[in-house]
Every structure is written in structure tokens, then in C-alpha cells.
Scaffold this active site. Structure first.
Site, PDB file in Angstrom:
ATOM      1  N   PRO A   2      -1.811  -3.094  -8.540  1.00  0.00           N
ATOM      2  CA  PRO A   2      -3.245  -3.379  -8.497  1.00  0.00           C
ATOM      3  C   PRO A   2      -3.770  -3.536  -7.076  1.00  0.00           C
ATOM      4  O   PRO A   2      -3.235  -4.327  -6.306  1.00  0.00           O
ATOM      5  CB  PRO A   2      -3.382  -4.682  -9.283  1.00  0.00           C
ATOM      6  CG  PRO A   2      -2.022  -5.273  -9.319  1.00  0.00           C
ATOM      7  CD  PRO A   2      -1.052  -4.163  -9.194  1.00  0.00           C
ATOM      8  N   GLU A   3      -4.763  -2.754  -6.735  1.00  0.00           N
ATOM      9  CA  GLU A   3      -5.463  -2.856  -5.455  1.00  0.00           C
ATOM     10  C   GLU A   3      -6.884  -3.332  -5.775  1.00  0.00           C
ATOM     11  O   GLU A   3      -7.137  -3.799  -6.877  1.00  0.00           O
ATOM     12  CB  GLU A   3      -5.452  -1.499  -4.734  1.00  0.00           C
ATOM     13  CG  GLU A   3      -4.034  -0.966  -4.520  1.00  0.00           C
ATOM     14  CD  GLU A   3      -3.973   0.396  -3.835  1.00  0.00           C
ATOM     15  OE1 GLU A   3      -4.920   0.743  -3.114  1.00  0.00           O
ATOM     16  OE2 GLU A   3      -2.982   1.108  -4.032  1.00  0.00           O
ATOM     17  N   LYS A  61      -7.234  -8.321  -2.654  1.00  0.00           N
ATOM     18  CA  LYS A  61      -6.461  -8.251  -3.894  1.00  0.00           C
ATOM     19  C   LYS A  61      -6.225  -9.631  -4.500  1.00  0.00           C
ATOM     20  O   LYS A  61      -5.453  -9.751  -5.455  1.00  0.00           O
ATOM     21  CB  LYS A  61      -5.119  -7.556  -3.627  1.00  0.00           C
ATOM     22  CG  LYS A  61      -5.287  -6.149  -3.031  1.00  0.00           C
ATOM     23  CD  LYS A  61      -3.983  -5.606  -2.487  1.00  0.00           C
ATOM     24  CE  LYS A  61      -4.243  -4.390  -1.597  1.00  0.00           C
ATOM     25  NZ  LYS A  61      -3.036  -3.964  -0.878  1.00  0.00           N
ATOM     26  N   ARG A 262       5.913   3.839   4.222  1.00  0.00           N
ATOM     27  CA  ARG A 262       5.297   3.938   2.897  1.00  0.00           C
ATOM     28  C   ARG A 262       5.204   5.397   2.450  1.00  0.00           C
ATOM     29  O   ARG A 262       4.893   6.277   3.267  1.00  0.00           O
ATOM     30  CB  ARG A 262       3.867   3.358   2.923  1.00  0.00           C
ATOM     31  CG  ARG A 262       3.822   1.884   3.247  1.00  0.00           C
ATOM     32  CD  ARG A 262       4.462   1.075   2.141  1.00  0.00           C
ATOM     33  NE  ARG A 262       4.759  -0.284   2.540  1.00  0.00           N
ATOM     34  CZ  ARG A 262       3.871  -1.276   2.535  1.00  0.00           C
ATOM     35  NH1 ARG A 262       2.640  -1.044   2.192  1.00  0.00           N
ATOM     36  NH2 ARG A 262       4.239  -2.480   2.888  1.00  0.00           N
TER      37      ARG A 262
END
Length: 273
Positions: A2-3, A61, A262
DNA sequence: ACTATGCCCTGGGTGC
DNA sequence: TGCACCCAGGGCATAG
């Protein structure tokens, strides 16, 4: 994962169900010991019981549940956490780490496969998120702010987009999406971007966040909204996890690399250093 | 002041 | 079929 759009969707789902409700009982299950950061699990359960939720806000967030004693219950879902409203009797999810029972006979469940999620109970919200910069959808996150933060930096622009001090709420999905929209290579040294390109990137961040919010977020894996449903945006992304597929703008095959450790997806033709 | 790396955690996927 | 290994990554701590 979740962002900002996912957390905001959860917030909007929970507002009508939680605001004004009292917490009757909280249970942090075995295995969820690391969840409560500011208190021991038993203390956290005792402190939250009897409180009333007056408001639910969000910063980046972080979900901010403001309570009737002036304190804020700050919830972060990290990668695999979810917070869903259900009935009292609903069976526990496989990875339920805590449950919160409410005074109308319903309950909230905190599920988190990887146990990275955190709860803080604090007087001052900043104490729970000391490094957070401006929320990416706030006025404080302006083109000028972004230009100032990128100026003189040699780190990859994507790394800085992911830095919550620069833009709170942007994560790996929307960093890749924004860079594609703005036609900026993710590994570009941030300070080498001119004002025009940074302005374009700023607009692209807002665009991708708003687009996803309109779809109630992206459910690539674990994300669920406040009612247990999936978002719709993962089928509309331009590059994220679309490596091997054609770029919607030019048809070139999307590639996947690593930037700043990433996983990073981009179009090698549209996005050049 | 900045940049890079490691840690936390566990399921899913891959290769042999 | 089974097993070892790697990957996913948000936020923070630490090292350089």
C-alpha cells in the site's frame, strides 16, 4: 504494498465505519509482538480499549486515527499489512495479527503476512513519523519544493522520489509510473534534471497518484481496501511489472533493472538519461 | 551532508 | 516430489 492511493482508499472506506465509534476491546495475537512500537502489546490493548475514534487522517503512507483523549493511533501497513472492517463473527484471516472490536458489534482486523506493520500511540503525531516530509498530495509538495530537493544531488532521481522526506506517500509502483509519464530515466542523477523536467515530474507524480486513487489503488499482491476488496489500478499501469510487454507510447519492450536496490521498470526508448 | 548497505519477515517462484 | 535459494520492499539504523 500500500502506497498513498491505497492508504487513502482505506481511510475513506473506514471514515464512515469508525468515526464516532468506541473501541471495546483490542487483541494483539501471538506473533504480532512487534506491532506495537510505543507500548508493549498488553499496554497497547489496554490503552486503546475504551477510546473513541474522532477523526481519521493520513500523512503519506501513515493512517492517523485521532482519539478522544487527544492522542493519535498511528498505523503503518508497510508491505503486506491490511486493515479491514468486518463483522464480529468473521473468522480470522490466515495472517491476522490483531483485532479491534467496536461498540456497534463490528470489528476491524489487522492482517500482515510479513509482520512489518507498526502501531504507535502518541501525543504528538510527528513522533511516530519523524522523517516524513510533505504529503505528496498536499500544497507543500510543490514544483518548487521538488526542484529544491533534487538540486545538486547525484543520487538517482528514483531514489529521491522514494525518499519519504521528499514526497511522503510515493512508493515503488508510483515512482516508476511517474518517471514513465514524465519521460525521465529512473537512474538519472537528480541534480542533472533541469527545471522543466522536474516540473514535468512533479505533475506526473500527482497524475499517477490521482489516477490510481480513482481506481481505489492497485492490488498487485496483498493490498486490500478497508472492506477487503481489491483495487483496480494494477491493470492500468504503464510500466510497473510490465517488463517484457510493449510500451503504450512507442511499442518498445519495457525492461526491468535495479535502481537504488529496488526493482525498477521503464521504457528504454521513452526514458533516456 | 550525502550515499550505500543491512535489517526486519515470510510466502511464492525458480532451478536442480 | 522435494529442497535450497532468491526475491519482494518501507522505514530506519549504521557505516563510509
Amino acid at each position: 504494498m500500500p502506497e498513498l492511493p491505497e492508504v487513502e482508499t482505506i481511510r475513506r472506506d473506514l471514515v464512515p465505519l469508525l468515526v464516532g465509534r468506541g473501541v471495546t476491546r483490542v487483541a494483539i495475537h501471538p506473533g504480532g509482538e512487534r506491532l506495537a512500537v510505543t507500548h508493549s502489546p498488553r499496554e497497547m490493548e489496554a490503552e486503546l480499549a475504551g477510546r473513541r475514534v474522532e477523526e481519521i487522517a493520513r500523512h503519506g503512507k501513515y493512517l492517523l486515527l485521532r482519539l478522544d483523549d487527544g492522542r493519535t493511533w498511528v498505523v503503518h501497513l508497510r508491505m503486506t499489512g491490511s486493515l479491514m472492517h468486518t463483522t464480529d463473527e468473521a473468522p480470522a484471516h490466515r495472517f491476522e495479527r490483531a483485532r479491534i472490536d467496536l461498540d456497534d458489534g463490528t470489528s476491524l482486523r489487522f492482517n500482515d503476512l510479513r509482520k512489518f506493520g507498526t502501531w504507535h500511540l502518541v501525543e504528538e503525531e510527528r513522533d511516530a513519523m519523524p522523517l516524513a516530509g510533505p504529503d505528496a498530495l498536499s500544497e507543500a509538495f510543490s514544483p518548487r519544493w521538488l526542484r529544491e530537493r533534487l538540486k545538486g544531488r547525484i543520487a538517482p532521481v528514483k531514489t529521491l522520489l522514494l525518499d519519504q522526506r521528499v514526497a511522503a506517500g510515493v512508493g515503488n509502483i508510483y515512482a516508476d509510473e511517474a518517471l514513465w509519464i514524465a519521460k525521465v530515466h529512473p537512474a538519472t542523477a537528480a541534480g542533472r534534471l533541469g527545471a522543466a523536467r522536474v516540473n514535468r515530474l512533479h505533475a506526473a507524480v500527482l497524475e499517477t497518484l490521482h489516477d490510481s486513487l480513482g481506481d481505489r489503488g492497485s492490488s498487485f499482491s496483498d493490498y486490500r481496501d478497508g472492506l477487503g476488496g481489491e483495487g483496480l489500478h494494477h491493470v492500468r499501469v504503464h510500466v510497473f511489472r510490465r517488463d517484457g510487454q510493449p510500451c503504450a507510447r512507442c511499442g518498445t519492450t519495457i525492461v526491468k533493472t535495479k535502481v537504488g536496490g529496488r526493482g525498477t521498470h521503464f521504457c528504454p526508448r521513452c526514458q533516456r538519461i
